[in-house]
Design an enzyme around this catalytic site. Structure first.
Site, PDB file in Angstrom:
ATOM      1  N   CYS A 154       0.837  -1.253   0.031  1.00 10.58           N
ATOM      2  CA  CYS A 154      -0.068  -0.079  -0.029  1.00 10.58           C
ATOM      3  C   CYS A 154       0.962   1.319   0.036  1.00 10.58           C
ATOM      4  O   CYS A 154       1.913   1.352   0.450  1.00 10.58           O
ATOM      5  CB  CYS A 154      -0.886  -0.205   1.209  1.00 10.58           C
ATOM      6  SG  CYS A 154      -2.066   1.302   1.103  1.00 10.58           S
ATOM      7  N   ASP A 166       0.474   3.622   1.644  1.00  8.20           N
ATOM      8  CA  ASP A 166       0.599   4.573   2.819  1.00  8.20           C
ATOM      9  C   ASP A 166       1.898   4.537   3.513  1.00  8.20           C
ATOM     10  O   ASP A 166       2.854   3.772   3.603  1.00  8.20           O
ATOM     11  CB  ASP A 166      -0.019   3.413   4.096  1.00  8.20           C
ATOM     12  CG  ASP A 166      -0.674   3.991   5.375  1.00  8.20           C
ATOM     13  OD1 ASP A 166       0.133   4.500   5.825  1.00  8.20           O
ATOM     14  OD2 ASP A 166      -1.828   3.779   5.594  1.00  8.20           O
ATOM     15  N   ARG A 203       2.888   4.801   6.485  1.00  8.55           N
ATOM     16  CA  ARG A 203       3.455   4.067   7.699  1.00  8.55           C
ATOM     17  C   ARG A 203       3.869   2.849   7.100  1.00  8.55           C
ATOM     18  O   ARG A 203       4.080   1.742   8.151  1.00  8.55           O
ATOM     19  CB  ARG A 203       2.220   4.124   8.442  1.00  8.55           C
ATOM     20  CG  ARG A 203       1.665   5.507   9.070  1.00  8.55           C
ATOM     21  CD  ARG A 203       0.466   5.389   9.775  1.00  8.55           C
ATOM     22  NE  ARG A 203      -0.889   5.082   8.517  1.00  8.55           N
ATOM     23  CZ  ARG A 203      -1.959   4.866   8.958  1.00  8.55           C
ATOM     24  NH1 ARG A 203      -2.315   5.067  10.299  1.00  8.55           N
ATOM     25  NH2 ARG A 203      -2.789   4.626   8.052  1.00  8.55           N
ATOM     26  N   HIS A 211      -2.183  -3.924   4.839  1.00  6.14           N
ATOM     27  CA  HIS A 211      -2.055  -3.553   6.133  1.00  6.14           C
ATOM     28  C   HIS A 211      -3.449  -3.559   6.875  1.00  6.14           C
ATOM     29  O   HIS A 211      -4.456  -2.930   6.178  1.00  6.14           O
ATOM     30  CB  HIS A 211      -1.157  -2.206   6.462  1.00  6.14           C
ATOM     31  CG  HIS A 211      -1.561  -1.221   5.777  1.00  6.14           C
ATOM     32  ND1 HIS A 211      -2.502  -0.171   6.675  1.00  6.14           N
ATOM     33  CD2 HIS A 211      -1.788  -0.622   4.632  1.00  6.14           C
ATOM     34  CE1 HIS A 211      -2.718   0.891   5.975  1.00  6.14           C
ATOM     35  NE2 HIS A 211      -2.224   0.399   4.613  1.00  6.14           N
TER      36      HIS A 211
HETATM   37 CO    CO Z   1      -3.465   1.139   2.874  1.00  6.93          CO
END
Ligand code: CO
Length: 214
Positions: free
Chosen positions: A47, A49, A51, A103
């Site tokens: 992803c 993302d 994080r 995630h």
């Molecule tokens: Co994501």
């Protein structure tokens, strides 16, 4: 406002200068050696993302993971970008493992479970809605919304592994050499990666759909 923006952007460049000095102090040839080429063993589909940085969470050095990231770690066979990265990774770099890593608490998955309008990204999220519909019977039995999201995250990773298995690149690799595909989920709250233990046999047994026949 603009002042702050400029300051944060400059911080990245000063960090880079610091990082270069640190690396060179340990090994003066560090960058020269890296510039000679790459032989990554892993391809990572994750992803976007911020994080979930692959190298950091797997404690790997650069040069080891060839990566492609998009919203909710999707494998869509009309995505020329991902298909090109995949083909290059498998045919040219000859990676041994492809890891699809989702995630928990994925914003993309949560948005796909909603009817809120988000603009262009909703077209992308349609593909996650398809996963939901495919597993609706199981998902509808889960009352707790957090658990439902968590399960959809896992099912989405599984479906993307299956999507990978359907690509010509992966099928060709399976016919000619060794290639493993893994489905993982990273937990933002603990930092731990869960292996979904998707067995390759489960996929390759699905003949004739997943295999080329001559
Ligand atoms: Co994501």
């Amino acid at each position: 406002m603009l002042g702050n923006l400029e300051e944060s952007y400059k911080k990245l460049l000063s960090n880079n200068a610091e990082w270069v000095s640190e690396k060179l102090s340990i090994d003066p040839e560090y960058f020269i050696n890296h510039s000679k080429g790459q032989t990554p063993e892993f391809m990572w589909i994750g992803c976007s993302d911020s994080r979930v940085p692959p190298s950091e969470i797997t404690k790997t050095e650069k040069g080891m993971i060839f990566e492609q990231r998009n919203i909710a770690n999707m494998v869509i066979n009309t995505d020329l970008n991902l298909m090109s990265v995949l083909q290059y990774a498998v045919d040219v770099l000859k990676v041994k493992h492809i890891i699809v890593c989702g995630h928990y608490d994925c914003g993309g998955v949560m948005a796909a479970m909603d009817t809120k309008q988000n603009g262009l990204v909703d077209h992308w999220l349609c593909n996650i809605k398809d996963v939901y519909i495919k597993h609706k019977i199981e998902l509808d039995t889960i009352i707790d919304n957090q658990k439902k999201v968590d399960r959809l995250v896992e099912l989405n990773v599984m479906e993307q592994v299956y999507n990978l298995a359907k690509t010509a690149t992966v099928q060709k690799a399976w016919k000619n050499s060794h290639l493993n595909i893994h489905g993982w989920v990273y937990d933002l709250k603990t930092g731990k990666i869960k292996d979904l233990n998707i067995l390759m046999d489960e996929i390759t047994d699905l003949e004739p759909i997943y295999w080329f026949h001559e």
